[in-house]
Design a protein around this motif. Structure first.
Motif, PDB file in Angstrom:
ATOM      1  N   GLY A  18       8.280-121.260  -0.754  1.00  0.00           N
ATOM      2  CA  GLY A  18       7.246-120.283  -0.456  1.00  0.00           C
ATOM      3  C   GLY A  18       5.964-120.568  -1.216  1.00  0.00           C
ATOM      4  N   THR A  19       5.004-119.680  -1.028  1.00  0.00           N
ATOM      5  CA  THR A  19       3.702-119.824  -1.684  1.00  0.00           C
ATOM      6  C   THR A  19       3.667-119.000  -2.960  1.00  0.00           C
ATOM      7  N   LEU A  20       3.399-119.665  -4.068  1.00  0.00           N
ATOM      8  CA  LEU A  20       3.326-118.986  -5.349  1.00  0.00           C
ATOM      9  C   LEU A  20       1.864-118.737  -5.724  1.00  0.00           C
ATOM     10  N   PRO A  21       1.597-117.677  -6.500  1.00  0.00           N
ATOM     11  CA  PRO A  21       0.223-117.443  -6.958  1.00  0.00           C
ATOM     12  C   PRO A  21      -0.170-118.498  -7.986  1.00  0.00           C
ATOM     13  N   THR A  22      -1.444-118.617  -8.255  1.00  0.00           N
ATOM     14  CA  THR A  22      -1.884-119.561  -9.284  1.00  0.00           C
ATOM     15  C   THR A  22      -1.588-119.040 -10.675  1.00  0.00           C
ATOM     16  N   LYS A  23      -1.430-117.732 -10.799  1.00  0.00           N
ATOM     17  CA  LYS A  23      -1.112-117.125 -12.082  1.00  0.00           C
ATOM     18  C   LYS A  23      -0.528-115.747 -11.821  1.00  0.00           C
ATOM     19  N   GLY A  24       0.516-115.393 -12.578  1.00  0.00           N
ATOM     20  CA  GLY A  24       1.092-114.071 -12.415  1.00  0.00           C
ATOM     21  C   GLY A  24       2.588-114.114 -12.173  1.00  0.00           C
ATOM     22  N   VAL A  25       3.101-113.081 -11.507  1.00  0.00           N
ATOM     23  CA  VAL A  25       4.534-112.923 -11.272  1.00  0.00           C
ATOM     24  C   VAL A  25       4.773-112.744  -9.777  1.00  0.00           C
ATOM     25  N   ALA A  26       5.825-113.402  -9.239  1.00  0.00           N
ATOM     26  CA  ALA A  26       6.116-113.295  -7.806  1.00  0.00           C
ATOM     27  C   ALA A  26       7.620-113.373  -7.577  1.00  0.00           C
ATOM     28  N   ILE A  27       8.087-112.681  -6.544  1.00  0.00           N
ATOM     29  CA  ILE A  27       9.467-112.825  -6.096  1.00  0.00           C
ATOM     30  C   ILE A  27       9.496-113.956  -5.070  1.00  0.00           C
ATOM     31  N   ALA A  28      10.369-114.918  -5.276  1.00  0.00           N
ATOM     32  CA  ALA A  28      10.409-116.100  -4.404  1.00  0.00           C
ATOM     33  C   ALA A  28      11.864-116.477  -4.133  1.00  0.00           C
ATOM     34  N   ILE A  29      12.075-117.465  -3.271  1.00  0.00           N
ATOM     35  CA  ILE A  29      13.406-117.910  -2.876  1.00  0.00           C
ATOM     36  C   ILE A  29      13.701-119.279  -3.487  1.00  0.00           C
ATOM     37  N   TRP A  30      14.839-119.366  -4.142  1.00  0.00           N
ATOM     38  CA  TRP A  30      15.293-120.625  -4.728  1.00  0.00           C
ATOM     39  C   TRP A  30      15.879-121.505  -3.621  1.00  0.00           C
ATOM     40  N   GLU A  31      15.454-122.766  -3.602  1.00  0.00           N
ATOM     41  CA  GLU A  31      15.905-123.654  -2.528  1.00  0.00           C
ATOM     42  C   GLU A  31      17.139-124.471  -2.889  1.00  0.00           C
ATOM     43  N   GLY A  32      17.683-124.231  -4.064  1.00  0.00           N
ATOM     44  CA  GLY A  32      18.896-124.944  -4.482  1.00  0.00           C
ATOM     45  C   GLY A  32      18.607-125.963  -5.561  1.00  0.00           C
ATOM     46  N   GLY A  33      19.653-126.325  -6.343  1.00  0.00           N
ATOM     47  CA  GLY A  33      19.492-127.309  -7.391  1.00  0.00           C
ATOM     48  C   GLY A  33      19.395-126.666  -8.764  1.00  0.00           C
ATOM     49  N   SER A  34      18.914-127.437  -9.745  1.00  0.00           N
ATOM     50  CA  SER A  34      18.917-127.018 -11.139  1.00  0.00           C
ATOM     51  C   SER A  34      17.532-126.640 -11.646  1.00  0.00           C
ATOM     52  N   VAL A  35      17.484-125.583 -12.417  1.00  0.00           N
ATOM     53  CA  VAL A  35      16.215-125.146 -13.008  1.00  0.00           C
ATOM     54  C   VAL A  35      15.701-126.164 -14.034  1.00  0.00           C
ATOM     55  N   GLU A  36      16.583-127.037 -14.514  1.00  0.00           N
ATOM     56  CA  GLU A  36      16.180-127.997 -15.537  1.00  0.00           C
ATOM     57  C   GLU A  36      15.167-129.019 -15.020  1.00  0.00           C
ATOM     58  N   THR A  37      14.953-129.053 -13.717  1.00  0.00           N
ATOM     59  CA  THR A  37      13.970-129.980 -13.155  1.00  0.00           C
ATOM     60  C   THR A  37      12.619-129.316 -12.881  1.00  0.00           C
ATOM     61  N   LEU A  38      12.512-128.026 -13.162  1.00  0.00           N
ATOM     62  CA  LEU A  38      11.287-127.312 -12.825  1.00  0.00           C
ATOM     63  C   LEU A  38      10.057-127.891 -13.515  1.00  0.00           C
ATOM     64  N   GLY A  39      10.222-128.314 -14.766  1.00  0.00           N
ATOM     65  CA  GLY A  39       9.087-128.848 -15.495  1.00  0.00           C
ATOM     66  C   GLY A  39       8.453-130.043 -14.818  1.00  0.00           C
ATOM     67  N   ILE A  40       9.254-130.784 -14.029  1.00  0.00           N
ATOM     68  CA  ILE A  40       8.752-131.954 -13.307  1.00  0.00           C
ATOM     69  C   ILE A  40       8.350-131.589 -11.890  1.00  0.00           C
ATOM     70  N   GLU A  41       9.230-130.836 -11.210  1.00  0.00           N
ATOM     71  CA  GLU A  41       8.997-130.522  -9.811  1.00  0.00           C
ATOM     72  C   GLU A  41       7.859-129.526  -9.597  1.00  0.00           C
ATOM     73  N   GLN A  42       7.827-128.492 -10.443  1.00  0.00           N
ATOM     74  CA  GLN A  42       6.803-127.448 -10.307  1.00  0.00           C
ATOM     75  C   GLN A  42       6.319-127.029 -11.700  1.00  0.00           C
ATOM     76  N   PRO A  43       5.486-127.847 -12.323  1.00  0.00           N
ATOM     77  CA  PRO A  43       5.066-127.592 -13.704  1.00  0.00           C
ATOM     78  C   PRO A  43       4.260-126.308 -13.892  1.00  0.00           C
ATOM     79  N   GLN A  44       3.770-125.728 -12.789  1.00  0.00           N
ATOM     80  CA  GLN A  44       3.006-124.487 -12.918  1.00  0.00           C
ATOM     81  C   GLN A  44       3.903-123.291 -13.200  1.00  0.00           C
ATOM     82  N   VAL A  45       5.228-123.433 -12.997  1.00  0.00           N
ATOM     83  CA  VAL A  45       6.168-122.333 -13.231  1.00  0.00           C
ATOM     84  C   VAL A  45       6.564-122.311 -14.702  1.00  0.00           C
ATOM     85  N   ALA A  46       6.274-121.212 -15.368  1.00  0.00           N
ATOM     86  CA  ALA A  46       6.579-121.087 -16.790  1.00  0.00           C
ATOM     87  C   ALA A  46       8.006-120.610 -17.025  1.00  0.00           C
TER      88      ALA A  46
END
Length: 359
Positions: free
Chosen positions: A38-66
């Motif tokens: 889905g579409t995430l905001p540039t800053k803030g909090v949003a409810i979104a859908i996880w597409e599967g896999g491990s959160v440990e890759t977020l820093g690489i796949e989607q570095p904007q997610v804190a």
């Protein structure tokens, strides 16, 4: 505006069944790349859908997610990107290898990851203490306009930060007026601060070296001639409040480290003036028990409780009609404020990790 409060986020979790996640089965395979759909905001909090896999890759796949959060049995469990292992231990225990099932709804916090080192888990404090602390002692109270890039979530707007007396700095107290009973109350409270909060204090030899100035037991319409001109000006300004009986005037200073996220950032109290007369603006005389309550109340303001809270019948409520001492919860809040894991200048998102990993 400040970020949504912890209570609000918990309310979302409790009211939205779609956020309830089921841990995926563990295996010994490699960590699977994943991302949030889905579409995430540039800053803030949003409810979104996880597409599967491990959160440990977020820093690489989607570095904007804190960080991301899911609800387990009505409690938000979070994974903070880039945080030390112990911070995410609770999340990884429930979701082995950080793997969430595809289609899981998550709460995503988008913005610059927290650069300040994550504090030690605050397992010694109840959730009620944290909730009261964030809602009451952490209020938007500084307008940041001179530090571009500082505090990414709040740059150029009001921010709520922790404020307290500088660590290990002596509290120099000078008393301009007051009876023996006034002094006894002051000393009892200051000794309690030393015992429970490690705030050392002593009487100042002169007002010039004092950082806490106490004006007590005077008639507000006939103040002693020994009061300095700045104190008289302060009193004159406060006479516009019909029910005025006591108040504290404090000043603060803050230093900013590199990028505004360095642990050297501090919002600290510089000095305080406390006025506790024995009568109100309408002439009503204040009883000894209420005088003692006012003295305690204003001294607590002077060390960092910069606002009132809405809980009635407590010392730090806006109005007291009976003698009050600090309640156990109020002491817990102050002890948390002066805990090593909470530093002056921390704001809500920097405290979020500590709050989230309570047992």
């Amino acid at each position: 505006m400040r970020q949504r409060s912890i209570a609000f986020l918990l309310a979302i979790a409790l009211l939205a069944p779609a956020l309830v996640a089921t841990p995926a089965s563990a295996d010994d395979g490699a960590v699977v790349a994943a991302k949030i759909g889905g579409t995430l905001p540039t800053k803030g909090v949003a409810i979104a859908i996880w597409e599967g896999g491990s959160v440990e890759t977020l820093g690489i796949e989607q570095p904007q997610v804190a960080s991301i959060w899911v609800s387990q049995n009505g409690v938000l469990v979070g994974y903070l990107v880039g945080a030390p292992t112990f911070v995410n231990a609770s999340f990884l225990a429930q979701f082995p290898q950080g793997t969430l099932q595809a289609g899981t709804a998550v709460l995503a916090v988008v913005g610059a990851p927290i650069a300040m080192p994550v504090p030690v888990p605050a397992t010694g404090y109840a959730a009620a203490t944290w909730e009261a602390f964030v809602d009451t002692l952490l209020r938007p109270n500084f307008q940041v306009t001179t530090c571009p890039g500082c505090w990414p979530e709040y740059a150029g707007s009001n921010i709520g930060v922790t404020i307290r007396w500088p660590e290990a700095k002596m509290l120099e107290v000078y008393v301009y007026s007051g009876t023996a009973a006034d002094i006894a109350t002051v000393e009892t409270e200051l000794n309690a601060f030393t015992s429970r909060l490690d705030i050392p204090w002593r009487y100042a030899a002169s007002p010039a070296v004092a950082n806490v100035h106490l004006f007590m037991g005077f008639d507000r319409n006939n103040v002693p001639a020994t009061f300095p001109s700045w104190a008289l000006d302060n009193l004159q300004a406060q006479q516009q409040v019909p029910s005025w009986s006591a108040y504290t005037s404090t000043s603060y200073f803050y230093t900013v480290g590199p990028n505004g996220t360095d642990p050297a950032d501090r919002f600290e109290i510089d000095d305080a003036a406390i006025f506790v007369p024995y009568n109100q603006a309408n002439g009503t005389t204040i009883s000894r028990p209420l005088l003692d309550t006012n003295i305690r109340h204003e001294l607590v303001h002077a060390i960092g409780w910069s606002d009132h809270w809405s809980v009635s019948g407590r010392l730090m409520s806006p109005v007291a009609f009976a003698e009050q001492e600090l309640s156990p919860l109020e002491w817990d809040m102050l002890e948390l404020l002066y805990d090593d894991l909470v530093q002056p200048g921390m704001y809500e998102q920097q405290l979020l990790a500590t709050i989230a990993i309570l047992n």
